[in-house]
Design an enzyme around this catalytic site. Structure first.
Site, PDB file in Angstrom:
ATOM      1  N   HIS A  38     -46.504  17.046   9.814  1.00 20.47           N
ATOM      2  CA  HIS A  38     -47.610  16.345   9.156  1.00 20.47           C
ATOM      3  C   HIS A  38     -47.325  16.166   7.676  1.00 20.47           C
ATOM      4  O   HIS A  38     -46.640  16.976   7.048  1.00 20.47           O
ATOM      5  CB  HIS A  38     -48.915  17.134   9.307  1.00 20.47           C
ATOM      6  CG  HIS A  38     -49.683  16.797  10.534  1.00 20.47           C
ATOM      7  ND1 HIS A  38     -50.951  16.261  10.505  1.00 20.47           N
ATOM      8  CD2 HIS A  38     -49.367  16.905  11.849  1.00 20.47           C
ATOM      9  CE1 HIS A  38     -51.381  16.071  11.736  1.00 20.47           C
ATOM     10  NE2 HIS A  38     -50.426  16.453  12.569  1.00 20.47           N
ATOM     11  N   GLU A 106     -49.978   8.976  13.508  1.00 19.43           N
ATOM     12  CA  GLU A 106     -51.359   8.777  13.071  1.00 19.43           C
ATOM     13  C   GLU A 106     -51.367   8.205  11.656  1.00 19.43           C
ATOM     14  O   GLU A 106     -50.527   8.561  10.828  1.00 19.43           O
ATOM     15  CB  GLU A 106     -52.127  10.101  13.060  1.00 19.43           C
ATOM     16  CG  GLU A 106     -52.149  10.855  14.370  1.00 19.43           C
ATOM     17  CD  GLU A 106     -51.020  11.873  14.471  1.00 19.43           C
ATOM     18  OE1 GLU A 106     -50.356  12.153  13.443  1.00 19.43           O
ATOM     19  OE2 GLU A 106     -50.797  12.367  15.578  1.00 19.43           O
TER      20      GLU A 106
END
Length: 318
Positions: A38, A106
Site C-alpha cells: 500500500h 485501488e
C-alpha cells in the site's frame, strides 16, 4: 492438506513490528507469509504504510519463510518494468522463496501521481500487459515493448533468480478469475468462494495453487475485539466497488458509520473461541484452497500467535 500462512498488514504496523510478527509466525508454525503493498492505509486509525520492498528485504534476513505480496498493483503508481526489478531482487534475496501477487489495485494507492483512474475493464487489460512485460524481463534478456499501455526500451534485469518469479493474480469476480486462469501462475481471492475456484480450475488453472486470506481479531474480550475491528478495519465490510474507487483514507473514514458492531460480529471472527477460528479457515480448505493466510487485527499479536500455536494450527494440521 492446505498450507497455512500469516498475512502481514503494512497498513497497520511499522516495519520493525512486521519483521517481529514474521519471526513469531515462523515460531508458531505458520508455513509462509503474505504482505500487503500500500501507499496509504485505509484510514488514519491504521496509521502506517511502509514501502513493501524494503520490508521484504528485512524479512529475507529475519526468517526462512516464503514471502508473497498480496497484492501489488504493477500498472499505475509503479511501472511494471520497475516492479519486475523489485520482484526479481526479492526472489534472489529469499533464495527463490518469493512469489509476486498482483491485482488491478485501488485508487487509494494508485491515483497519487494524478493519473486518471481507469474503469475495471481497462485496469484488467493493463494488468495483462504488465504481466507480459514482467515475464519477459524475468528472463534476464534485454527487451523493448510498445504496447497499448506501456513502453519499454532496452531494458534488462541483471539480477535475476535461477527460475522466473511466479506471478499470482488476484480476482473477486468472473472476469478477473478468467484472467488469472489464462495468464497467472496461481489465483488469489479473499472469500472462500468454491465457484470461483472451480472457474479458475476449469479455465486453465488446473493444478496451479489457489490462495486466500482472512482477518480475525483474537482476544479474551470478544466485545473489545469487535470494537477493535470496527475502529481499524471497517473498510473491509463496505459493499460494491467502493474499495477500488475511493481515493483517500478520509473518504473511507466518512463511511465508517455505515458499519455497525453487529455487522462486524456477523462477518469477522472475534474472540478466543478456537472452534470459530478453525471453522473460518476450514471454509477455505473445503472450497478447494491450497494456501490459506490469516491476519490478526490490532495490538494483541503475541497472544494471537500463542493461541494459534497451541489451539488452532494443531487442529488444522491433523
Amino acid at each position: 492438506m492446505p498450507e497455512y500462512g500469516y498475512f502481514l498488514a503494512t497498513e497497520e504496523f511499522r516495519p520493525a513490528d512486521l519483521v517481529e510478527q514474521a519471526r513469531m509466525a515462523e515460531q508458531a508454525g505458520f508455513q509462509s507469509l503474505w504482505i500487503s503493498d500500500h501507499y496509504h492505509p485505509w484510514n488514519d486509525a491504521q496509521g502506517q504504510s511502509p514501502f513493501v520492498w524494503s520490508v521484504i528485504g528485512a524479512l529475507s534476513e529475519a526468517v526462512s519463510l516464503p514471502v508473497e505480496t498480496a497484492v501489488t498493483c504493477p500498472t499505475v503508481r509503479i511501472h511494471p518494468a520497475v516492479v519486475a526489478q523489485a520482484a526479481a531482487t526479492c526472489a534472489v534475496m529469499t533464495n527463490g522463496r518469493f512469489r509476486l501477487g498482483v491485482g488491478t489495485g485501488e485508487a487509494l494507492n494508485e491515483h497519487i501521481l494524478g493519473h486518471v483512474w481507469p474503469p475495471a475493464s481497462v485496469r484488467m487489460d493493463m494488468l495483462e500487459e504488465a504481466v507480459l512485460i514482467m515475464r519477459r524481463l524475468f528472463s534476464g534478456e534485454e527487451i523493448s515493448h510498445y504496447g497499448n499501455h506501456y513502453r519499454v526500451e532496452n531494458a534488462r534485469l541483471y539480477t535475476v533468480p535461477d527460475e522466473p518469479v511466479e506471478i499470482d493474480i488476484s480476482g473477486f469476480g468472473p472476469a478477473a478469475t478468467s484472467l488469472a486462469a489464462r495468464v497467472g501462475d496461481g489465483f488469489i481471492t479473499m472469500m472462500p468462494d468454491e465457484e470461483l475456484v472451480t472457474q479458475f480450475r476449469k479455465g486453465g488453472g488446473n493444478a496451479k495453487p489457489v490462495m486466500g486470506g482472512t482477518k480475525v481479531c483474537y482476544g479474551t474480550d470478544r466485545d473489545e475485539a469487535v470494537r477493535t475491528v470496527r475502529r481499524l478495519w471497517s473498510n473491509q465490510l463496505l459493499p460494491g466497488e467502493m474499495g477500488q474507487i475511493l481515493p483517500s483514507p478520509s473518504h473511507f473514514e466518512q463511511l465508517e458509520p455505515l458499519i455497525t458492531e453487529q455487522m462486524v460480529r456477523d462477518n469477522t471472527v472475534c474472540g478466543d473461541d478456537a472452534d470459530e477460528h478453525v471453522s473460518a479457515l476450514n471454509a477455505f480448505a473445503e472450497a478447494g484452497f491450497d494456501r490459506i493466510y490469516v491476519n490478526q487485527i490490532g495490538p494483541g499479536q503475541r497472544g494471537f500467535f500463542d493461541f494459534y500455536r497451541t489451539k488452532v494450527l494443531p487442529q488444522l494440521q491433523r
